[in-house]
Motif scaffolding. Structure first.
Motif, PDB file in Angstrom:
ATOM      1  N   VAL A  76      -4.579   0.639   7.615  1.00 34.89           N
ATOM      2  CA  VAL A  76      -4.058  -0.131   6.492  1.00 34.89           C
ATOM      3  C   VAL A  76      -4.435  -1.598   6.658  1.00 34.89           C
ATOM      4  O   VAL A  76      -4.291  -2.167   7.754  1.00 34.89           O
ATOM      5  CB  VAL A  76      -2.530   0.022   6.379  1.00 34.89           C
ATOM      6  CG1 VAL A  76      -1.954  -0.927   5.339  1.00 34.89           C
ATOM      7  CG2 VAL A  76      -2.174   1.460   6.023  1.00 34.89           C
ATOM      8  N   ARG A 129     -10.371  -5.143  -0.618  1.00 32.68           N
ATOM      9  CA  ARG A 129     -10.507  -3.691  -0.532  1.00 32.68           C
ATOM     10  C   ARG A 129     -11.038  -3.155  -1.844  1.00 32.68           C
ATOM     11  O   ARG A 129     -10.652  -3.631  -2.921  1.00 32.68           O
ATOM     12  CB  ARG A 129      -9.160  -3.039  -0.217  1.00 32.68           C
ATOM     13  CG  ARG A 129      -9.226  -1.553   0.123  1.00 32.68           C
ATOM     14  CD  ARG A 129      -7.837  -1.006   0.433  1.00 32.68           C
ATOM     15  NE  ARG A 129      -7.854   0.318   1.003  1.00 32.68           N
ATOM     16  CZ  ARG A 129      -7.917   1.450   0.300  1.00 32.68           C
ATOM     17  NH1 ARG A 129      -7.960   1.391  -1.039  1.00 32.68           N
ATOM     18  NH2 ARG A 129      -7.925   2.626   0.892  1.00 32.68           N
ATOM     19  N   THR A 189       0.855  -1.179   0.000  1.00 33.41           N
ATOM     20  CA  THR A 189       0.000   0.000   0.000  1.00 33.41           C
ATOM     21  C   THR A 189       0.891   1.228   0.000  1.00 33.41           C
ATOM     22  O   THR A 189       1.929   1.237   0.663  1.00 33.41           O
ATOM     23  CB  THR A 189      -0.898   0.020   1.249  1.00 33.41           C
ATOM     24  OG1 THR A 189      -1.683  -1.174   1.295  1.00 33.41           O
ATOM     25  CG2 THR A 189      -1.823   1.225   1.242  1.00 33.41           C
TER      26      THR A 189
END
Length: 692
Positions: A64, A540, A42
């Protein structure tokens, strides 16, 4: 590496995206994207830090996928993919770096994730890798890697300052963050600083705590009186760059320190206030560290470049550090310090655009003054008991060699990556780690990744040499073995349009010889427990329409089991289930640009995190006579931001009102010393940012 990437020079400083890809190329080659990087990772940009109102790297990690932070109100403990480090781990399971250089507090191998780590205004982006990366970074790149990339020279403002003023738990709070400097086509200079003053006093110890150790003068109390927090950091960077050839030489330095009230410290709880004789009482954790680094790159030709890096590091306790104990009439002064050097030389070779190779040689020397202490009476301030033993030192040396390569077999359908690293540790001998993987663009919208990585983690000097300050405290174990982990990752990413993306993936990890403090008799002793297995599924999705509106949602679920290597009653009581880490976590965030009658754009943003149940840690389970679950909780943040206010013509001003933990969610979070932690309290503050 110091500074960020320059997109017109693929052999410039190596940020994490590039180092994982070993992307070295000609001066016209651009950086690889997240989709092309052979890692589950990420990237959080400076824009996102501003949008969501993060005030620390720890807050970033909290949101996260694959991370979970337990906040003991001194130093947070980050777990990754179902695995936590236990008592005193201080997020040591991950490797935190600033521009590719470790920022760890070496004695504990812990990482500071608050304001004291780095001023956020100096950050270009934060790049986060889930999974082992020892094949690139050696020991401590164990459960994950967090690399903080600072501003490119051309992005350095003359002055960019932020001030925050507000309230935390009915106490005033303040924070400042500033960066400034200048650059030309060849020279750069950057100065940066940040500081924070906060107070969480008033938080109550959760009633789930089975066996807190509270001194007699505070018997019957549940609320903390000493959770004051102070943090500070100062950094500087001076560099020379050759714009045509790509050469550079950069000198950087950081000093950082923290001071924490320790009413939830492991030795005794709720010690703040005054004792029965009217003496000041309470634990205070006071630490500092500093680093000076030099980084150079020489571009021999379009195919070959050499990089040299060196860093001196030093740290330890400050004079006002003191440990209060449940006895109440004395406190303990600690002594511990470290210093050392981390140096490397690297060759990067790219004979053609489909293949590149990197060779790195690194050596780390760490001299540790092993922890010692003396007991001091509160009334007379005189030491007593056995004379303080002579402080001893230990020297730890690690020499490593890395060979890593990327090959685009059939661009963009198949790219393979692989690497091996050999380390020789002065205490643990030879260690071999590797990483292998493949990435593939399956058409124009789907990217697939299949990866394997292994890592080792040498036990920290704290685990090896800790001396118990009081009965029930930790005891080090010089016979510990290094921890080993193997992880397999698979991920699919779908990008049907530039404004939409979704990803889903699974990771399986096997950790052997896990080292942590575990209850044995009246103390917690550093031991290698047998193994832990973890399987995580995470997904996600994100939508974004420029600055107009956007949002994301994520969900992860973890199944993890462990074999403690114990037998008998204690093994039956503790069981094999995952402890401390949630069985699932859901996160979501959204922002929208609001209509405004004036020309001032307003943005409303909000984030929430829903944390599933967590099983009590081993110490609490033993004290309670059985395992218990901590309940699900929801934390919710929100911000209202007014941008592009030209109060001073030609200079932009931003105003914001931000609230953290709006609902005042209490928690609790699992502790590792027979008591549980309350969550950080509600915070409301105003923010003023001005840029020249």
């Amino acid at each position: 590496m110091v500074g960020g990437e320059r997109r017109n020079d693929a052999l410039e400083d190596v940020d994490l995206l590039r180092l994982l890809d070993v992307e070295v190329s000609t001066a016209t080659k651009t950086l690889e994207t997240l989709d092309d990087a052979p890692a589950i990772m990420t990237a959080i940009t400076a824009e996102e830090i501003q949008r969501w109102g993060y005030t620390s790297v720890g807050e970033v990690l909290e949101h996260v996928v694959g991370f979970y932070l337990i906040d003991d109100h001194i130093l947070p403990n980050a777990g990754v993919q179902g695995m936590t480090g236990g008592l005193g781990a201080e997020s040591g399971g991950i490797k935190v770096m600033i521009n590719g250089r470790s920022a760890a507090f070496r004695t504990t191998s812990g990482n500071w994730l608050g304001t004291e780590l780095i001023p956020l205004s100096a950050i270009k982006q934060i790049e986060i890798v889930r999974g082992p990366a020892s094949a690139l970074y050696g020991a401590d790149a164990f459960l994950g890697v967090v690399n903080i990339i600072t501003l490119d020279p051309e992005d350095i403002p003359f002055v960019d300052g932020t001030v925050q003023v507000g309230v935390t738990k009915d106490h005033p709070r303040g924070r400042f963050d500033i960066v400034g400097g200048m650059f030309t086509d060849r020279f750069e200079m950057m100065l940066t600083a940040a500081g924070e003053l906060d107070d969480r006093s008033g938080l109550e110890m959760p009633n789930q705590s089975p066996a807190p150790l509270i001194p007699p003068y505070n018997a019957g109390r549940l609320d903390a009186q000493n959770l004051e927090r102070m943090s500070g950091v100062v950094g500087a960077r001076l560099g020379y760059r050759h714009p045509e050839r790509g050469h550079h030489l950069v000198l950087s330095a950081y000093w950082s320190g923290l001071r924490r009230g320790g009413d939830f410290a492991q030795w005794a709880q709720l010690t703040g206030g005054t004792d029965d004789e009217g003496n000041r009482a309470g634990t205070v954790i006071s630490l500092q560290q500093r680093r000076v680094a030099v980084d150079g790159l020489y571009q021999l030709n379009r195919e070959l470049a050499f990089a040299v890096q060196g860093m001196y590091f030093q740290g330890g306790v400050l004079p006002d550090d003191r440990i209060d104990v449940a006895g109440g009439w004395y406190y303990i002064e600690r002594r511990m310090a470290y210093r050392g050097v981390d140096a490397s030389v690297e060759a990067r070779w790219m004979p053609w655009d489909r293949f590149n190779l990197i060779l790195n040689l690194e050596s780390v020397y760490d001299k540790e003054d092993m922890p010692s202490f003396r007991r001091v009476t509160k009334e007379t301030k005189q030491s007593f008991g056995s004379p303080e033993r002579e402080q001893q030192s230990a020297e730890l040396v690690d020499v490593g060699a890395l060979l890593s390569a990327n090959l685009k077999v059939l661009d963009p359908w198949l790219k393979v990556t692989g690497g091996l690293r050999y380390d020789h540790h002065s205490k643990y001998g030879n260690q071999l780690t590797g990483r292998f993987g493949a990435t593939s663009h399956l058409g124009k919208t789907v990217v697939a990744k299949l990866l394997y990585g292994s890592a080792f983690k040498a036990p920290s000097p704290y685990l090896l040499f800790a001396e118990p300050l009081v009965p029930g405290d930790v005891i080090g174990n010089a016979r510990l073995s290094p921890q080993l982990i193997h992880t397999v990752d698979a991920e699919l990413t779908w990008r049907p349009a530039v404004w939409a993306s979704a990803s889903t993936g699974v990771s399986y990890s096997l950790l052997n010889d896990k080292a942590e403090f575990v209850p044995r008799g009246i103390n917690q002793t550093a031991l290698n427990i047998a193994s832990q297995k973890s399987l995580i599924w995470a997904t996600r999705a994100e939508l974004r329409h420029g600055d107009a509106f956007g949002g994301y949602g994520s969900f992860e679920t973890v199944h993890s089991t462990r074999d403690s290597g114990q037998v008998g009653y204690q093994a039956d009581l503790v069981g094999s289930s995952m402890v401390a880490y949630p069985s699932w976590i859901a996160r979501a965030g959204a922002y929208v640009k609001l209509p405004s009658p004036s020309s001032v754009p307003l943005e409303l943003s909000t984030q929430g995190i829903l944390v599933g149940p967590r099983q009590s840690a081993e110490a609490s389970t033993l004290e309670a006579g059985g395992a218990f679950e901590l309940p699900t909780y929801l934390k919710w943040n929100a911000s209202l931001v007014a941008r592009n206010l030209w109060i001073i013509p030609g200079h932009e001003t931003t105003l914001a009102v931000r609230a953290k933990n709006i609902l005042g969610t209490f928690g609790p979070d699992p502790g590792f010393s027979g008591f549980e932690y309350p969550l950080a309290p509600r915070e409301i503050f105003f923010e003023l940012r001005h840029r020249y």
